[in-house]
Design a protein around this motif. Structure first.
Motif, PDB file in Angstrom:
ATOM      1  N   GLN A   1       0.823  -1.208   0.000  1.00 46.82           N
ATOM      2  CA  GLN A   1       0.000   0.000   0.000  1.00 46.82           C
ATOM      3  C   GLN A   1       0.859   1.261   0.000  1.00 46.82           C
TER       4      GLN A   1
ATOM      5  N   MET B   1       2.382   1.629  -3.616  1.00 50.44           N
ATOM      6  CA  MET B   1       1.414   2.074  -4.615  1.00 50.44           C
ATOM      7  C   MET B   1       0.971   3.509  -4.356  1.00 50.44           C
ATOM      8  N   ALA B   2       0.883   3.889  -3.071  1.00 53.73           N
ATOM      9  CA  ALA B   2       0.539   5.272  -2.752  1.00 53.73           C
ATOM     10  C   ALA B   2       1.635   6.232  -3.208  1.00 53.73           C
TER      11      ALA B   2
ATOM     12  N   ALA C   1       1.298   6.702  -6.951  1.00 57.78           N
ATOM     13  CA  ALA C   1       0.120   7.507  -7.282  1.00 57.78           C
ATOM     14  C   ALA C   1       0.337   8.986  -6.996  1.00 57.78           C
ATOM     15  N   SER C   2       1.245   9.296  -6.083  1.00 57.04           N
ATOM     16  CA  SER C   2       1.462  10.696  -5.689  1.00 57.04           C
ATOM     17  C   SER C   2       2.636  11.357  -6.404  1.00 57.04           C
TER      18      SER C   2
ATOM     19  N   LEU D   1       2.003  -0.822 -12.140  1.00 60.78           N
ATOM     20  CA  LEU D   1       1.525   0.527 -11.876  1.00 60.78           C
ATOM     21  C   LEU D   1       2.605   1.572 -12.167  1.00 60.78           C
TER      22      LEU D   1
END
Length: 236
Positions: A16, A19-20, A23-24, A60
């Motif tokens: 988590q 992936m965070a 994404a940021s 990702l």
């Protein structure tokens, strides 16, 4: 999903958090994003997350990584590299990030030996290894520099695994391509070979980009076969 607080240490074993972080990423800050992705890949290699999550994180990361790599490589694609210059350092960093991606996918295959979810996705994993090993080779064409020893051996090593596991011709999704929806390991290898056949060192930056694109498009019509006594002399 929130990124770790600024200044905190990323736990690469926590999917988590990884992936965070992706994404940021502020893509307008190319150098910062490049450094962050390099650190993430190195961190996951040292302390990897579970194999299935590891693969999800890598998939990702592909789009932002491709963006920043293209942005950085544009600095030296249009002119000759001066030895010892900052552009030469940029080439080293870009080529290294391609290597880290191939290495990461390879590690996923090793970690997921007992996972059916990973075993069922070995064709995709091998394709990504071949793709990124090929991108590393292409980077030296773009910079008009002799590539370090071992790059072709690394590429063929990944492909030999696909052959050994009999997955070289299994199509997998390739969402980053604007021309093809699916690709195989053998076609990924053919893309690199076709680009090499196109005399890449003699091309301008624009011509090389078209050469790489057309090599990928025509790779779906190419056959990769083992060398044996039945091969015709005119084959490459």
């Amino acid at each position: 999903m929130n990124a770790p607080p600024q200044g905190s240490r990323l736990d690469c074993r926590d999917p988590q958090q990884c992936m965070a972080l992706i994404a940021s990423l502020p893509l307008v800050k190319t150098a910062r994003v490049h450094t962050t992705l390099s650190a993430l890949l190195e961190g996951m290699f040292a302390t990897p997350p579970p194999a299935v999550s590891y693969l999800q994180i890598l998939e990702l990361a592909r789009a932002p990584l491709a963006f920043v790599q293209d942005e950085l490589s544009a600095r030296y694609a249009q002119r000759s590299l001066v030895p010892g210059s900052s552009d030469e350092d940029t080439l080293t960093r870009v080529a290294e990030l391609w290597r880290l991606m191939a290495q990461a996918y390879s590690q996923v295959a090793s970690l997921g030996g007992d996972s059916s979810d990973i075993q069922n996705r070995l064709a995709l994993i091998c394709h990504r290894c071949i793709h990124y090993a090929g991108r590393r080779i292409t980077e030296y064409y773009r910079a008009r520099r002799e590539m370090p020893k071992g790059l072709w051996s690394e590429l063929y090593g990944y492909y030999s695994s696909a052959e050994e596991w009999e997955i070289a011709d299994i199509p997998v999704a390739e969402p980053l391509s604007e021309y093809i929806q699916s690709h195989t390991c053998s076609q990924a290898l053919a893309s690199v070979l076709l680009a090499d056949l196109g005399n890449p060192y003699s091309r301008s930056a624009r011509e090389l980009e078209w050469l790489v694109r057309w090599a990928q498009r025509f790779s779906v019509f190419a056959d990769v076969k083992p060398v044996d006594g039945q091969c015709e002399g005119r084959l490459y």
